[in-house]
Design a protein around this motif. Structure first.
Motif, PDB file in Angstrom:
ATOM      1  N   ALA A 220       0.829  -1.207   0.000  1.00 49.92           N
ATOM      2  CA  ALA A 220       0.000   0.000   0.000  1.00 49.92           C
ATOM      3  C   ALA A 220       0.862   1.255   0.000  1.00 49.92           C
ATOM      4  N   GLU A 221       1.981   1.207   0.749  1.00 52.86           N
ATOM      5  CA  GLU A 221       2.872   2.359   0.786  1.00 52.86           C
ATOM      6  C   GLU A 221       3.527   2.599  -0.571  1.00 52.86           C
ATOM      7  N   ARG A 222       3.937   1.506  -1.221  1.00 58.05           N
ATOM      8  CA  ARG A 222       4.541   1.673  -2.550  1.00 58.05           C
ATOM      9  C   ARG A 222       3.541   2.234  -3.549  1.00 58.05           C
ATOM     10  N   GLU A 223       2.322   1.722  -3.481  1.00 54.59           N
ATOM     11  CA  GLU A 223       1.314   2.221  -4.411  1.00 54.59           C
ATOM     12  C   GLU A 223       1.007   3.689  -4.162  1.00 54.59           C
TER      13      GLU A 223
ATOM     14  N   HIS B 117       3.311   9.963  -9.446  1.00 54.78           N
ATOM     15  CA  HIS B 117       2.712  10.080 -10.775  1.00 54.78           C
ATOM     16  C   HIS B 117       1.873  11.349 -10.894  1.00 54.78           C
ATOM     17  N   ARG B 118       1.255  11.765  -9.795  1.00 50.12           N
ATOM     18  CA  ARG B 118       0.444  12.980  -9.840  1.00 50.12           C
ATOM     19  C   ARG B 118       1.299  14.212 -10.076  1.00 50.12           C
ATOM     20  N   LEU B 119       2.571  14.116  -9.691  1.00 48.19           N
ATOM     21  CA  LEU B 119       3.460  15.263  -9.910  1.00 48.19           C
ATOM     22  C   LEU B 119       3.797  15.454 -11.374  1.00 48.19           C
ATOM     23  N   ARG B 120       3.566  14.408 -12.160  1.00 50.93           N
ATOM     24  CA  ARG B 120       3.916  14.534 -13.577  1.00 50.93           C
ATOM     25  C   ARG B 120       3.066  15.596 -14.283  1.00 50.93           C
TER      26      ARG B 120
ATOM     27  N   ARG C 250      13.218  13.836 -13.938  1.00 53.77           N
ATOM     28  CA  ARG C 250      14.016  12.611 -13.891  1.00 53.77           C
ATOM     29  C   ARG C 250      13.955  11.961 -12.497  1.00 53.77           C
ATOM     30  N   GLU C 251      13.993  12.789 -11.455  1.00 57.81           N
ATOM     31  CA  GLU C 251      13.904  12.251 -10.100  1.00 57.81           C
ATOM     32  C   GLU C 251      12.537  11.627  -9.849  1.00 57.81           C
ATOM     33  N   VAL C 252      11.489  12.240 -10.333  1.00 57.21           N
ATOM     34  CA  VAL C 252      10.137  11.674 -10.159  1.00 57.21           C
ATOM     35  C   VAL C 252      10.022  10.348 -10.892  1.00 57.21           C
ATOM     36  N   THR C 253      10.570  10.289 -12.109  1.00 52.79           N
ATOM     37  CA  THR C 253      10.534   9.031 -12.860  1.00 52.79           C
ATOM     38  C   THR C 253      11.297   7.934 -12.125  1.00 52.79           C
ATOM     39  N   ASP C 254      12.467   8.290 -11.584  1.00 54.63           N
ATOM     40  CA  ASP C 254      13.245   7.303 -10.828  1.00 54.63           C
ATOM     41  C   ASP C 254      12.500   6.868  -9.559  1.00 54.63           C
ATOM     42  N   LEU C 255      11.810   7.802  -8.906  1.00 51.82           N
ATOM     43  CA  LEU C 255      11.049   7.463  -7.702  1.00 51.82           C
ATOM     44  C   LEU C 255       9.904   6.508  -8.023  1.00 51.82           C
ATOM     45  N   ILE C 256       9.241   6.743  -9.144  1.00 52.23           N
ATOM     46  CA  ILE C 256       8.155   5.837  -9.538  1.00 52.23           C
ATOM     47  C   ILE C 256       8.695   4.438  -9.787  1.00 52.23           C
ATOM     48  N   GLY C 257       9.837   4.358 -10.482  1.00 51.94           N
ATOM     49  CA  GLY C 257      10.422   3.039 -10.736  1.00 51.94           C
ATOM     50  C   GLY C 257      10.826   2.323  -9.466  1.00 51.94           C
ATOM     51  N   ARG C 258      11.393   3.052  -8.529  1.00 48.39           N
ATOM     52  CA  ARG C 258      11.828   2.415  -7.280  1.00 48.39           C
ATOM     53  C   ARG C 258      10.646   1.933  -6.455  1.00 48.39           C
ATOM     54  N   THR C 259       9.617   2.752  -6.349  1.00 49.33           N
ATOM     55  CA  THR C 259       8.472   2.353  -5.536  1.00 49.33           C
ATOM     56  C   THR C 259       7.718   1.191  -6.164  1.00 49.33           C
ATOM     57  N   ARG C 260       7.649   1.146  -7.475  1.00 52.04           N
ATOM     58  CA  ARG C 260       6.990   0.014  -8.139  1.00 52.04           C
ATOM     59  C   ARG C 260       7.791  -1.265  -7.962  1.00 52.04           C
ATOM     60  N   ALA C 261       9.115  -1.155  -7.969  1.00 50.14           N
ATOM     61  CA  ALA C 261       9.967  -2.349  -7.828  1.00 50.14           C
ATOM     62  C   ALA C 261       9.981  -2.865  -6.409  1.00 50.14           C
ATOM     63  N   GLY C 262       9.633  -2.047  -5.439  1.00 59.85           N
ATOM     64  CA  GLY C 262       9.650  -2.494  -4.055  1.00 59.85           C
ATOM     65  C   GLY C 262      10.986  -2.217  -3.414  1.00 59.85           C
ATOM     66  N   SER C 263      11.003  -2.425  -2.085  1.00 63.48           N
ATOM     67  CA  SER C 263      12.228  -2.167  -1.317  1.00 63.48           C
ATOM     68  C   SER C 263      13.233  -3.262  -1.551  1.00 63.48           C
ATOM     69  N   ARG C 264      14.484  -2.899  -1.443  1.00 54.42           N
ATOM     70  CA  ARG C 264      15.576  -3.862  -1.591  1.00 54.42           C
ATOM     71  C   ARG C 264      16.402  -3.855  -0.322  1.00 54.42           C
ATOM     72  N   ASP C 265      16.991  -4.970  -0.066  1.00 50.19           N
ATOM     73  CA  ASP C 265      17.870  -5.084   1.096  1.00 50.19           C
ATOM     74  C   ASP C 265      19.198  -4.409   0.773  1.00 50.19           C
ATOM     75  N   PRO C 266      19.581  -3.379   1.541  1.00 48.81           N
ATOM     76  CA  PRO C 266      20.840  -2.707   1.242  1.00 48.81           C
ATOM     77  C   PRO C 266      22.037  -3.628   1.330  1.00 48.81           C
ATOM     78  N   ALA C 267      21.979  -4.604   2.266  1.00 47.82           N
ATOM     79  CA  ALA C 267      23.120  -5.507   2.428  1.00 47.82           C
ATOM     80  C   ALA C 267      23.276  -6.436   1.239  1.00 47.82           C
ATOM     81  N   ALA C 268      22.140  -6.708   0.551  1.00 48.41           N
ATOM     82  CA  ALA C 268      22.194  -7.649  -0.569  1.00 48.41           C
ATOM     83  C   ALA C 268      22.406  -6.953  -1.911  1.00 48.41           C
ATOM     84  N   SER C 269      22.306  -5.606  -1.941  1.00 45.11           N
ATOM     85  CA  SER C 269      22.455  -4.896  -3.197  1.00 45.11           C
ATOM     86  C   SER C 269      23.919  -4.860  -3.614  1.00 45.11           C
TER      87      SER C 269
END
Length: 467
Positions: free
Chosen positions: A224-227, A234-237, A267-286
């Protein structure tokens, strides 16, 4: 000590105490029963000779009757009134006299400690014969060893059964607990699909069910948070698109600067949309990312210098010749720099100057941002989101602190030489205190002066010099 070992030891102790509480009295009872049985056999042997004396007084007949007892004859004897003795009589004379005097059965001890039964037999003419019968040692222990062996086997068997049962139960508990630990560790690593098998006792089943429910709830909340973040981004677009169309109506240097800023924001908004759609990642595993501190700061500062020039803010920029590699991606470094400079432009009076230094301090790559504003109070809480007070959310310093920590360093908040705020991002471990130089009077060699968009300087600049 593991839970399984602790429970097995506890069960072993309880089983031993319980079985021994029954086995020890039974062992004593078996010993006493053997002694009583030996005494009864002694009495029966004596009774045979008493019956013979009651029938005849002939010493020959008595001797023949005594011999007829076979092996039992070694444990019996008869003292006749005329002083004759049939067999070997081990009882002391004092004990015999006491038995005759009392005319009753009497138990005595021989010189070697054996127990002997004395039975006085009244004869005609006031005479008395005495029958002696030993209580044999072998008869007192007959069957005791076998009884004790059976009790020991029973104790061992019951203890083994108790320990095996406790071990079986503990294995189930430990297996379920281990599943719960593995699932919790997996969820901590970001593997939200991990679940615990529901089984075992009722309490363990309830914990497993609660854990699975909690994990499902976390997944739902994160989704729900990612959505929400994606929808908000997306509304900022729409306003960004409208702003781009409006900028197309203007020409000139200021329009180009604003157009570049809107493009970067898009560009930052586009990157934010991609990150939130992909979900959180484990920093230790990245995959670890690196960037050049000098190159990134040098490429980003023209935007902020232009904005500072438009607002009448003096901005001194000092960048060391690269490369200065740090364990942080370019996007995260740019976000941290923008957050720090955004705080300067937002929370200092118009016309207040700022300094930016990218180089090496105390042996580690560092990024320093100073301003001529009122400074920062409460440096321990100002970086915490929601606790910075005033109109600040604390997001800027939190972003910078997280970026520094991800690069293996830390964020240092202090006071600049002229009373304003001084924020330093250290991208690496600190050297010992005795090796650090004094920051107040240190000059850094090999620095370049102000960039072409700022006032030109012919010598190397230090972030601690006057404006």
């Amino acid at each position: 000590m593991t839970l399984r070992t602790w429970q097995v030891r506890l069960s072993l102790g309880i089983a031993l105490l319980t079985t021994l509480a029954f086995a020890l009295p039974l062992a004593y009872a078996a010993r006493q029963q053997a002694v009583e049985r030996a005494q009864q056999l002694s009495e029966r042997r004596a009774a045979v000779l008493v019956a013979v004396l009651a029938a005849t007084r002939d010493p020959g007949a008595v001797r023949a009757a005594w011999r007829s007892t076979g092996d039992d004859s070694a444990a019996t004897c008869v003292r006749l009134p005329d002083g004759d003795v049939v067999g070997r009589c081990p009882a002391p004379e004092s004990s015999v006299r006491e038995a005759v005097k009392g005319s009753r059965a009497f138990r005595a001890r021989t010189t070697d400690g054996q127990e002997v039964l004395l039975l006085p037999v009244g004869l005609p003419a006031g005479r008395t014969a005495v029958v002696e019968s030993l209580v044999r040692v072998d008869e007192q222990t007959d069957g005791v060893a076998a009884a004790w062996a059976v009790l020991a086997a029973a104790v061992a068997a019951l203890t083994l059964i108790a320990v095996m049962g406790a071990d079986r139960i503990s294995r189930r508990l430990v297996r379920t607990s281990a599943d719960l630990v593995r699932a919790a560790v997996a969820v901590g690593r970001g593997e939200l699909g991990a679940r615990v098998r529901v089984g075992g006792p009722r309490e363990v089943r309830e914990v497993a069910t609660a854990f699975n429910t909690m994990t499902d709830r976390i997944i739902g909340l994160m989704q729900a948070e990612r959505e929400f973040a994606a929808d908000l981004s997306h509304r900022l677009r729409t306003p960004l698109t409208a702003l781009k169309l409006d900028l197309d109506l203007f020409q000139g240097r200021e329009a180009d600067r604003l157009r570049a800023a809107v493009t970067a924001l898009d560009r930052e908004v586009t990157d934010l949309i991609g990150r939130t759609r992909a979900g959180s990642r484990d920093p230790a595993a990245s995959i670890p990312q690196e960037s050049d501190l000098a190159a990134v700061v040098g490429a980003r500062m023209p935007f902020w210098e232009a904005l500072a020039h438009a607002q009448g803010r003096p901005c001194a920029v000092t960048v060391a010749p690269g490369p200065l590699g740090i364990d942080l991606s370019e996007d995260d470094l740019v976000a941290a720099l923008d957050a720090l400079l955004g705080n300067v432009f937002q929370h200092t009076p118009p016309g207040s100057g700022c300094k930016v230094y990218a180089g090496v301090l105390d042996g580690v790559p560092s990024l320093v941002v100073e301003d001529a504003g009122p400074g920062i109070t409460g440096s321990e809480t100002v970086r915490v989101r929601g606790l910075s007070g005033g109109e600040s959310s604390g997001l800027g310093l939190d972003i910078a602190a997280r970026a520094a920590e991800n690069a293996g360093g830390r964020l240092v908040i202090g006071t600049a030489r002229h009373g304003g705020a001084r924020v330093e991002m250290r991208f690496g471990p600190q050297e010992p205190a005795h090796r650090r130089g004094s920051p107040g009077g240190r000059r850094l060699s090999g620095m370049i002066g102000r960039r072409p968009t700022s006032e030109a300087r012919g010598d190397a600049a230090s972030p601690h010099e006057a404006w």
